[in-house]
Each structure stands twice: as structure tokens, then as C-alpha cells.
Design an enzyme around this catalytic site. Structure first.
Site, PDB file in Angstrom:
ATOM      1  N   TYR A  18      -8.721  -0.108  10.362  1.00 31.82           N
ATOM      2  CA  TYR A  18      -8.510  -0.747  11.595  1.00 31.82           C
ATOM      3  C   TYR A  18      -9.635  -0.116  12.552  1.00 31.82           C
ATOM      4  CZ  TYR A  18      -4.252  -2.125   9.398  1.00 31.82           C
ATOM      5  OH  TYR A  18      -3.480  -2.658   8.650  1.00 31.82           O
ATOM      6  N   TYR A  73       6.163  -6.564  10.354  1.00 31.52           N
ATOM      7  CA  TYR A  73       4.900  -5.973   9.719  1.00 31.52           C
ATOM      8  C   TYR A  73       5.025  -6.416   8.274  1.00 31.52           C
ATOM      9  CZ  TYR A  73       0.613  -4.276   8.103  1.00 31.52           C
ATOM     10  OH  TYR A  73      -0.731  -4.195   7.710  1.00 31.52           O
ATOM     11  N   ASP A  85      11.382  -7.336   2.375  1.00 29.12           N
ATOM     12  CA  ASP A  85      10.099  -6.550   2.337  1.00 29.12           C
ATOM     13  C   ASP A  85      10.586  -5.008   2.380  1.00 29.12           C
ATOM     14  OD1 ASP A  85       7.692  -5.038   2.727  1.00 29.12           O
ATOM     15  OD2 ASP A  85       6.716  -6.332   4.115  1.00 29.12           O
ATOM     16  N   LYS A 127       3.924   0.994  -1.770  1.00 31.70           N
ATOM     17  CA  LYS A 127       3.576   2.380  -1.410  1.00 31.70           C
ATOM     18  C   LYS A 127       4.160   3.425  -2.205  1.00 31.70           C
ATOM     19  CE  LYS A 127       3.441   1.124   3.351  1.00 31.70           C
ATOM     20  NZ  LYS A 127       1.900   1.473   3.622  1.00 31.70           N
TER      21      LYS A 127
END
Length: 428
Positions: free
Chosen positions: A15, A143, A246, A275
Site C-alpha cells: 500500500y 475485508y 473468512d 495467516k
């Protein structure tokens, strides 16, 4: 020495742009819960390397597992072949995941796991001779990743992906669940009623509902009630749509349960994990689904799930994941999460009354300070570094998600840095 000038001129960071507005900090090594900079400074990592390194860095059991695997088979293609680390990991995931998730697809990142989940849902309805069910329903403030399919079900307005709104597939967005893990709304409230209204009008074209259970992560660090998740399961069944959870950010203990959906006592039809799966050692993710979904898909043309990453089920990553899960399960991780939660509540909650602070919330090993302004992140980060902590705030959110085995003095450094930064930087 790291050539920071070359980095600045040639390397994209997440980003960011080239050159980045702020030079990245040069890291020489990691150790335990610490990031060691080139100049010798040691920072307590309050991000657990973007929520993945739940055992800290360089844990000897994980390092040994990777070293052993590297000696025998670092990588092998998964097409037409298999290996013990993948089979062992699949067995662990099936055993630990909510019933009835029994089929495992290994992916190489969380975003790809989401892409696979979406494909599974689409191919399932194609197999059911209902190709018109190709739209996804989700909620605001979610997200799900940075690849195209994942972006398309991520909140379209609140940040990263609005730039691509004109070219992404169009899906339905219901209002976000009301904030508050402890909210007692066991009867349908306006948030769940609004989602049900979307299904009432559009269920014939909706393939699945996808959302992050209990904790909405990068879309706002929002915690919401388990009753919403329970009601969602019932509504999905009533309207004959699949339910995708998710759990990439929440899986493997972060909220105090092994998987966040356990707070609601229900299971999805499809679930993604990533993760913390490998304890932050390697990149690996997985998508799990039920026998009914898998068999329906596989018993109809093209009789295959149409996805297959090159590094799918990488043996070294699978070995790391097996070791990480074993390490987690043999530890007193639930006690550690409760201890971290109590400390975060005790230290951070008083900031609720500080001018410029909109909210403070804690759940499990997640502590969040939400500010009234969204332009203070760089200054907060700089101040935290000065205080010996690595934190990466974004927008209005200043938060920590530390390793589960963090020591008390390290945890105190983190919260002390957050308190000092807020008091020094945040003004009404």
C-alpha cells in the site's frame, strides 16, 4: 548494511508508492517477540507480523520442522502427487475445524483461499444446474484480500479497493453488523433483518454469503455479537444459499476460541484459513468445505475444482503448519489469550475518555483504539517506535495483535507505547 537508497528507488512496499513517503525501517534480525533493527534497536512486535507469528519469531520447534523438511523435500508439485506433510495437515484441519468441514484445498495465500472459496460456491451451483446463482452477498466494513475476486466482496467504500469499483464484479452489500461483542440481540435486529431482506429479494441469484465471523479485521477492527452469526446460519439455510466464513485473521485462537465461529456454535459451508496457520513461518492458506458441497461439485462436469496454484501444498509450508498447530495445541493458549485480553482491557480502556478517542475495544488478543481523526497514523507509529514498539496503525485505527506467548514486560511495553503515543499525538 541494507541499501535503503536502492529499496527506495526500486521496491514497492504494501500500500505504498515508489519512492515511498516514509523510508521503511531496516531489519537485521528477529528474535522471540522482537524485531531487531540494523542500528541495534529492539522493538516489541505488536503486530505479530500482520497477525501471523502467534508463537513469536524463530521458535525452535518451527525452525527445526522447516529445517528437517528442507533436507528431504523442499517442494514438489501437487498435481498427481502427494506427500506426508500435506496429508498430516489436512487431517489436523479436518479434526479441528467445525463439523462438517471435511474437504481441504491448500492455497498459497489468504486472498487465494478466498478466491477458491468463491469458485467452490459458483461451481457448486453450476453443478446444481442453477448458474444464475452467481452473485455474492456480504456486509459493509468487510475485508477479504487484494486479488480481484476477494476485492469484489470487500467493502467498496471504506478504503483500499474503491479505485477498482468500476471494473470489479458487482455483488450485494448489506449493512454491517452492529458493533458490540456483548450485545444481547437474540431476536432479529435491524442489521440481520436488512441482510434477510436482500436474500428475500435476490436469493435466486445469490450463490453464497461471505463474511468474517465475530471480528471484521482490516475493514475496521469491528467486533460484533455471536447471535448475529447464529441467525445468519439459519437465514442462509432458509433461503438456500451457501455460507462462507473468512477465518484468515481469526483462526487459530486469536479471539479466544480456536475459530471465531465457535462463539456462535455453528459451522459454515465453506471456510478459509491462513495467516497464523504456519505460525508466520511460511505463506500457506487453506479452504475447507463439506462433503455435500465437494461431492456435488466433483460429480458434475467438469468434475474438478478449477484451481491449482504452482506452490499448492508446498511441503515445507505444510511442515511448518503441522509444527505450529501442534505447538499451539500443547500450550496453554486459552489462558494466555485471557491474560492478554485482561491486560489490554486494564491498560487501554482508560483511554476511552481521552479527547480525540472515539472508542476503545478489546476481544481476545486484539486491542483497538479508534480515533476521531484518520490522519495521525504516521505520527503514532513514529512515537511507538521511539517507545520500543512496532505498531502499524491505519486510518483511524491504532491497534495491537501480539504473539500469544508474549511476556508480561513486553506486553507492558506495547500498551505503554500505545498510551504514550495517544497522549502525545492525539488532540481533539
Amino acid at each position: 548494511m541494507i541499501n535503503l537508497a536502492y529499496d527506495r528507488e526500486h521496491i514497492w512496499h504494501p500500500y505504498s508508492c515508489i519512492p515511498p513517503p516514509n523510508a521503511p525501517l531496516p531489519v537485521a534480525a528477529t528474535e522471540g517477540r522482537h524485531i531487531i533493527l540494523e542500528d541495534g534497536r529492539r522493538l516489541v512486535d505488536g503486530m505479530s507480523s500482520w497477525w501471523a507469528a502467534i508463537h513469536g519469531y524463530n521458535h525452535p520447534e518451527l525452525v527445526l520442522a522447516v529445517a528437517r523438511q528442507l533436507k528431504t523435500m523442499p517442494h514438489i508439485m501437487f498435481g498427481g502427487l502427494t506427500h506426508e506433510p500435506a496429508v498430516d495437515l489436512a487431517e489436523k484441519l479436518v479434526t479441528l475445524s467445525p463439523v462438517p468441514l471435511k474437504k481441504v484445498f491448500f492455497a498459497d495465500s489468504g486472498s487465494v483461499a478466498v478466491e477458491v472459496a468463491l469458485k467452490i460456491a459458483l461451481q457448486y451451483w453450476m453443478a446444481r444446474r442453477k448458474p444464475q446463482k452467481h452473485i455474492f452477498l456480504t456486509v459493509r466494513n468487510g475485508y477479504h484480500g487484494d486479488t480481484f475476486g476477494a476485492m469484489s466482496v470487500t467493502d467498496p467504500d471504506n478504503g483500499m479497493h474503491s479505485l477498482f469499483a468500476g471494473v470489479l464484479p458487482k455483488h450485494y452489500f448489506a449493512p454491517a453488523p452492529h458493533m458490540g461483542f456483548d450485545l444481547k440481540l437474540d431476536e432479529p435486529a435491524d442489521d440481520i433483518a436488512a441482510l434477510a431482506a436482500f436474500l428475500d429479494h435476490h436469493h435466486d441469484e445469490i450463490a453464497a454469503i461471505i463474511l468474517e465471523p465475530i471480528v471484521q479485521g482490516a475493514g475496521g477492527m469491528r467486533f460484533y455479537r455471536p447471535a448475529y452469526v447464529r441467525q445468519l446460519r439459519a437465514i442462509a439455510d432458509d433461503y438456500n444459499v451457501l455460507l462462507i466464513f473468512d477465518e484468515i485473521a481469526t483462526g487459530f485462537g486469536r479471539t479466544g476460541k480456536l475459530f471465531a465461529c465457535e462463539w456462535a456454535g455453528i459451522s459454515p459451508d465453506i471456510m478459509t484459513v491462513g495467516k497464523a496457520l504456519t505460525g508466520g513461518m511460511m505463506t500457506l492458506a487453506a479452504t475447507l468445505t463439506t462433503e455435500e458441497v465437494a461431492y456435488t461439485l466433483c460429480n458434475n462436469p467438469p468434475r474438478a475444482l478449477m484451481h491449482g496454484p504452482t506452490f499448492m501444498a508446498n511441503p515445507t509450508a505444510c511442515a511448518a503448519a503441522n509444527a505450529s498447530i501442534e505447538l499451539l495445541l500443547k500450550s496453554a493458549w486459552q489462558d494466555r489469550i485471557q491474560h492478554i485480553e485482561a491486560h489490554l482491557q486494564e491498560q487501554l480502556m482508560p483511554l476511552s475518555d481521552h479527547p480525540g478517542v472515539a472508542d476503545v475495544r478489546v476481544l481476545g488478543a486484539i486491542g483497538v483504539i479508534e480515533l476521531e481523526r484518520d490522519d495521525l497514523a504516521p505520527r503514532l507509529q513514529d512515537m511507538a517506535v521511539r517507545e520500543g514498539a512496532w505498531l502499524r496503525p491505519f486510518g483511524r485505527l491504532f491497534y495491537t495483535m501480539p504473539a500469544f506467548n508474549i511476556e508480561d514486560d513486553e506486553l507492558a511495553t506495547l500498551t505503554g507505547a500505545m498510551i504514550t503515543a495517544v497522549k502525545q499525538v492525539v488532540r481533539p
